[in-house]
Design a protein around this motif. Structure first.
Motif, PDB file in Angstrom:
ATOM      1  N   LYS A 116      91.475  97.435 113.894  1.00  0.00           N
ATOM      2  CA  LYS A 116      90.058  97.185 114.117  1.00  0.00           C
ATOM      3  C   LYS A 116      89.750  97.221 115.612  1.00  0.00           C
ATOM      4  N   ASP A 120      83.726  96.166 118.335  1.00  0.00           N
ATOM      5  CA  ASP A 120      82.743  95.889 117.284  1.00  0.00           C
ATOM      6  C   ASP A 120      83.358  95.624 115.918  1.00  0.00           C
ATOM      7  N   SER A 122      84.985  97.624 114.043  1.00  0.00           N
ATOM      8  CA  SER A 122      85.062  98.799 113.175  1.00  0.00           C
ATOM      9  C   SER A 122      86.521  99.198 112.950  1.00  0.00           C
ATOM     10  N   THR A 123      86.798  99.818 111.809  1.00  0.00           N
ATOM     11  CA  THR A 123      88.162 100.171 111.417  1.00  0.00           C
ATOM     12  C   THR A 123      88.495 101.596 111.854  1.00  0.00           C
ATOM     13  N   HIS A 124      89.711 101.775 112.376  1.00  0.00           N
ATOM     14  CA  HIS A 124      90.167 103.076 112.857  1.00  0.00           C
ATOM     15  C   HIS A 124      91.614 103.290 112.440  1.00  0.00           C
TER      16      HIS A 124
END
Length: 377
Positions: A116, A120, A122-124
């Motif tokens: 993450k 922010d 968000s997942t990657h």
């Protein structure tokens, strides 16, 4: 690209070399200022050239991927054009940043790493292939293979499995690297990374595996993560006995002035560390006479220069009292001055080490300098 060894030391494995890239030639041993987000924090690009005298800087794959993002970097023509640094750049693989995200939902699997964003949430996902593509887009002269940086301490079994996966990831990195081309007209080199934690037999296995790949240069990772300095030196000593002598060797994330001089003695050519700039922001300044904690009361009315050995730089332009005032007031100029001073010192240090290697006096000089440089003033 080309690497040549020009001088060696009779009483250690220290060597002075020359590493040629399309963006310039680097005299080794060398220290690389860390530019996490496309900039060395608090330092102008012009200052990297003078007074710091940097020859190569480091960019961070993880951070640049998240911000400003690959579309912006590619549209600019690569990181060199984006940040206006015309010299060589090395990018890490993001492996260390992924390691540092432990406890935030990070998941390591054979295919790669799910994580993450610290920005922010968000997942990657990073895989060996995507990390090669990212570094192609960034345009670094030297790219690092994707690896897992093991924590310290860790069990032997964890270190072994992690090392073996790092080797499998390396093979995938090499395949992707060889299947793709540079984007901006200059050559790029790929450095594999030796792992194995502080287990001597694992380090030997990993170094032998990496050496067989015949890469342009090689790196030693997974050290300077909390282990005793003696363990770091022992592992580096073991690895440099195995890695090819005619290829540059890079000890990642190291370190203090003493670490760097001892690393040079063990045959290391390249170093990087956030210490000069991070510690500068906290008021620690490295000088040729020792380490100054500029926040201390003793410097409040000391109007002498920070280090008379650097009379032509910021060390010789500002007094200790003034820089203390800036740091205590949390004025950004204080951190900027201290950062430039520390980076100039680090580049001076490796430059002096090179001179001593060429002159044949490195070992005695090192043994004399370490206690002096590491004392608290």
């Amino acid at each position: 690209m080309k690497f040549e060894i020009q001088s060696t030391n009779a009483h250690s494995k220290a060597r002075a070399g020359s590493l040629s890239t399309d963006h310039g030639t680097i005299q080794t041993p060398i220290f690389m200022p860390v530019g996490t987000a496309g900039t060395v924090k608090g330092v102008h690009i012009s200052e990297l050239t003078d007074p710091i005298k940097a020859q190569i800087i480091l960019g961070n794959t993880y951070h640049l991927y998240l911000r400003p993002g690959l579309e912006v970097i590619e549209a600019a023509g690569g990181l060199h054009k984006f940040n206006s640094w015309n010299g060589p750049i090395l990018t890490d693989s993001g492996g260390y940043q992924v390691y540092s995200l432990a406890g935030t939902g990070r998941k390591i699997v054979e295919e790669g790493v799910k994580f993450k964003s610290h920005i922010d949430g968000s997942t990657h996902f990073f895989s060996p292939e995507s990390v090669m593509d990212i570094q192609r887009t960034i345009g670094a002269d030297i790219m690092m293979a994707f690896d897992e940086c093991t924590p310290y301490p860790c069990t032997y079994e964890y270190a072994r499995k992690s090392m073996e996966m790092t080797h499998r990831w390396l093979d995938r990195c090499i395949n992707r690297f060889e299947a793709t081309e540079p984007k901006y007209g200059h050559n790029q080199a790929l450095f594999p990374i030796v792992q194995g934690s502080v287990y001597k037999d694992l380090r030997k296995i990993s170094a032998e595996y990496i050496a067989e790949k015949g890469a342009f240069g090689n790196a030693i990772g997974g050290l300077s993560v909390g282990e005793p300095a003696e363990d770091m030196y022992e592992m580096a000593d073991e690895v440099t006995d195995i890695l090819p002598k005619d290829k540059p060797r890079y000890l990642m994330g190291v370190g203090t002035p003493a670490n760097i001089l001892e690393g040079i003695a063990l045959g290391i050519d390249m170093f990087d560390c956030v210490m000069p700039t991070r510690n500068a922001r906290n008021g620690m300044i490295f000088t040729t006479q020792g380490i100054i904690n500029i926040k201390n009361e003793k410097w409040k009315s000391d109007f002498s220069v920070i280090d008379p050995a650097f009379a032509d730089t910021l060390h010789g332009q500002y007094s200790k009292a003034y820089v203390r005032h800036l740091i205590r007031c949390e004025e950004m100029l204080g951190a900027m001055i201290a950062s430039v001073c520390n980076l100039r010192f680090y580049l001076w240090l490796v430059g002096e080490a090179r001179k001593e290697i060429v002159q044949g006096s490195f070992t005695s000089w090192k043994n004399r300098m370490i206690p002096q440089l590491m004392q608290r003033l």
